[in-house]
Design a protein around this motif. Structure first.
Motif, mmCIF file in Angstrom:
data_model
loop_
_atom_site.group_PDB
_atom_site.id
_atom_site.type_symbol
_atom_site.label_atom_id
_atom_site.label_comp_id
_atom_site.label_asym_id
_atom_site.label_seq_id
_atom_site.Cartn_x
_atom_site.Cartn_y
_atom_site.Cartn_z
ATOM 1 N N ARG A 190 -24.486 -40.141 15.473
ATOM 2 C CA ARG A 190 -25.018 -39.282 13.848
ATOM 3 C C ARG A 190 -23.868 -38.148 13.265
ATOM 4 O O ARG A 190 -24.040 -38.462 12.351
ATOM 5 N N THR A 191 -23.265 -37.654 14.394
ATOM 6 C CA THR A 191 -22.791 -36.957 14.041
ATOM 7 C C THR A 191 -21.397 -37.395 13.163
ATOM 8 O O THR A 191 -20.970 -36.556 12.044
ATOM 9 N N ARG A 192 -20.603 -38.272 13.836
ATOM 10 C CA ARG A 192 -19.180 -38.921 13.739
ATOM 11 C C ARG A 192 -19.933 -39.317 12.044
ATOM 12 O O ARG A 192 -19.205 -38.980 10.936
ATOM 13 N N ALA A 193 -21.086 -40.153 11.942
ATOM 14 C CA ALA A 193 -21.146 -41.296 10.782
ATOM 15 C C ALA A 193 -21.343 -39.970 9.361
ATOM 16 O O ALA A 193 -20.962 -40.232 8.424
ATOM 17 N N ARG A 194 -22.814 -39.154 9.989
ATOM 18 C CA ARG A 194 -22.500 -37.734 8.291
ATOM 19 C C ARG A 194 -20.820 -37.119 8.344
ATOM 20 O O ARG A 194 -20.615 -37.057 6.627
ATOM 21 N N LEU A 195 -20.112 -36.988 9.862
ATOM 22 C CA LEU A 195 -18.688 -36.035 8.804
ATOM 23 C C LEU A 195 -17.997 -37.447 7.996
ATOM 24 O O LEU A 195 -17.325 -36.797 6.619
ATOM 25 N N PHE A 196 -17.946 -38.319 8.204
ATOM 26 C CA PHE A 196 -17.110 -39.382 7.674
ATOM 27 C C PHE A 196 -17.788 -40.134 6.965
ATOM 28 O O PHE A 196 -16.833 -40.277 5.245
#
Length: 403
Positions: free
Chosen positions: A331-337
């Protein structure tokens, strides 16, 4: 340290996924490419580990498999023994391997103390035959509060302070500041190096392999759906298949779904059955060869580290569907990217035919736009740091090798 060839030993607690093995194998290959005649040995419990070690000089030692059931909770995968018995066996094998193999460099992947502290006896016993000890981390491990709590409870912070010469982060500080997010002590933070994202090199057969899936000519857009290992990817594939009629009505797109080797067989059969009733839709367990994303017009994927790195490297428009849990990593990676304009994303809590259809059509008609490019040089930079101290004759300057 003995006068044998340069030796790298990697400890990788991979569980039932592919991510850690894929990443550490890329690093081992790069290490061996830059040091001809060297050796690399990977200790891991991944059931597919032997399929990764194809480079000359690289071998694989399998540990009994264990599974993480939640923060701080583990169980044995295959053996009928208790987890404590399996953990004791793993601990003894790890310690004896380090002592016998006598590496110049020990790369510990992800967990500075090992699963439930299984590395600590070996690290404490290094003494006079001490290799250089390096921790390698993907940038996002889990939600900060979860990592802080577990690392404090399990002694990971203490292990980091006591045993490690350097920490390599496979990411960029401007995307995720590991030391700040996970509250690292100042001394440990000072030993940290951001390498950039670790990705596979461009494959010389990328066009040929991709062309086996679709001919590159004028025609309908091509949507490739990936899941890495695929163990928990059924909800994403279910939503994609449910969206096919609507997406095709708007775009005429063709769909190619790759479930991954760990998706349960009953789920694969269900997806294949449903695909038979849909036009221009195919489901496979896996694709052999490299460059599988090179010819897609859009890739729909879960947000694992390696898959997203491959997507960024290929420059293919991507739609990320992170897993709901138990970790907050994806979730964190998808949001930041997505915030940086590198990808589109779908909230897994809102996953369904309508949201997926809308997101796929948007991905095909409005590719992501970014002002800055991701740093994809992590494979080379990390390998160079692993070589440091092995010997001046074998280790050219960083500025010479970082190409």
């Amino acid at each position: 340290m003995s006068g044998h060839e340069p030796r790298l030993l990697i400890y990788s607690q991979d569980g039932l996924g592919l991510g850690h093995m894929r990443r550490t194998t890329l690093l081992a290959r790069e290490f061996l490419r830059r040091l001809p005649g060297a050796s690399a040995l990977t200790m891991s419990d991944s059931p597919l580990g032997q399929f990764f070690t194809t480079a000359p000089g690289h071998d694989y030692l399998k540990l009994p498999s264990i599974r993480k059931d939640g923060p701080g909770r583990w169980s044995a995968v295959s053996l009928s023994s208790s987890f404590q018995e399996v953990l004791r066996l793993r601990t003894e094998v790890i310690a004896s391997t380090i002592a016998s193999y006598d590496p110049h460099v020990l790369l510990v992947d992800h967990m500075p103390h090992g699963a439930m502290g299984e590395l600590l006896p070996a690290l404490r016993g290094l003494d006079g035959r001490r290799p250089r000890v390096v921790l390698g981390l993907r940038d996002i491990i889990d939600a900060p509060e979860t990592v802080r709590r577990r690392w404090a409870a399990e002694g990971a912070y203490d292990a980091l302070e006591e045993f490690y010469d350097e920490v390599l982060v496979y990411g960029s500080r401007d995307v995720y500041d590991v030391a700040a997010e996970y509250s690292w002590p100042a001394a440990s933070a000072a030993r940290l190096t951001y390498c950039g994202y670790v990705c596979a090199p461009a494959h010389h057969r990328a066009r040929a392999v991709a062309g086996a899936l679709w001919r590159r000519d004028e025609g309908p857009p091509r949507v490739l759906v990936l899941a890495g290992g695929g163990a928990d990817a059924f909800p994403m594939f279910d939503a994609v298949l449910s969206s096919v009629p609507d997406v095709r009505a708007q775009t005429g797109a063709e769909f190619f779904l790759v479930t991954g080797p760990f998706m349960p067989e009953r789920d694969v059969r269900e997806l294949k059955r449903r695909a038979l009733d849909l036009p221009a839709t195919e489901v496979r367990r896996k694709i052999h060869g490299g460059g599988r994303v090179a010819r897609a017009d859009l890739v729909v994927s879960m947000a694992g580290y390696n898959t997203t790195g491959e997507l960024l490297g290929a420059g293919t428009p991507a739609l990320l569907v992170p897993r709901r849990g138990p970790s907050a990593e994806q979730r964190t990676r998808a949001r930041l990217f997505a915030e940086r304009g590198w990808v589109h994303r779908v909230d897994p809590d809102l996953l369904g035919p309508g949201s997926m259809s809308e997101a796929i059509v948007t991905g095909l008609t409005e590719p992501p736009r970014a002002d800055t490019a991701p740093d994809l040089g992590g494979r080379a930079v990390a390998a160079i740091h692993l070589m440091a101290g092995i010997g001046a004759a074998s280790t050219p300057a960083l500025e010479t090798l970082a190409t």
